[in-house]
Design a protein around this motif. Structure first.
Motif: not given
Length: 164
Positions: A43-50
């Motif tokens: 995920x890009x820095x502005x859309x982090x993944x969990x």
């Protein structure tokens, strides 16, 4: 160095990313295998993944969501189809609803990741294969190409942290 090239091949229905890292193959493999490391770059820095689930076995599945800058969530899933540690990983990748169920209105893609020694580091080649040219174009328009470049761009810092 991270992403050194990308190539969109509409005839072959593929989008290919080539990245190079100053770390051995086994260390780069860990950024795929370990869900805590994976979520720090998928995920890009502005859309982090969990990653809520990451069963890293053939036949296993992963469930994750990415959180946008305004708190919105985009859900996804993987189904692991092949593992040849630490050199090759294959998985189907698709969108999910908020309950983790696959979204049936969008086809999944198939990803093949290969890791090979390159000098003192590792070359990682990631090839995503699409069901149609329309799907490829749709996902590129949604930002997949730029998003993957940004995502993979976070791996160098993760590898630089040491063995942790």
């Amino acid at each position: 160095m991270t992403v050194t090239s990308t190539h969109k091949d509409v005839d072959a229905l593929t989008l290919t990313f080539v990245a190079e890292f100053d770390a051995p193959v086994g260390r780069v493999w860990q950024v795929w295998e370990d869900p805590r490391r994976l979520e720090r770059w998928w995920g890009p820095p502005t859309w982090p993944a969990t990653f809520e689930r990451h069963d890293f076995t053939v036949g296993g599945s992963s469930l994750y969501f990415m959180t946008g800058p305004n708190g919105e969530k985009a859900y996804g899933w993987w189904r692991i189809t092949a593992i040849d540690a630490p050199h090759r990983l294959e998985f189907d990748d698709g969108f999910a609803d908020e309950n983790g169920e696959p979204v049936t209105t969008m086809e999944s893609t198939h990803a093949v990741v290969t890791l090979e020694p390159a000098g003192t580091g590792t070359r990682m080649v990631t090839v995503s294969t699409f069901a149609s040219a329309e799907q490829l174009e749709q996902l590129v328009k949604m930002g997949m190409e730029e998003g993957m470049r940004q995502s993979m761009g976070q791996i160098d810092a993760l590898l630089a942290e040491g063995e942790a």
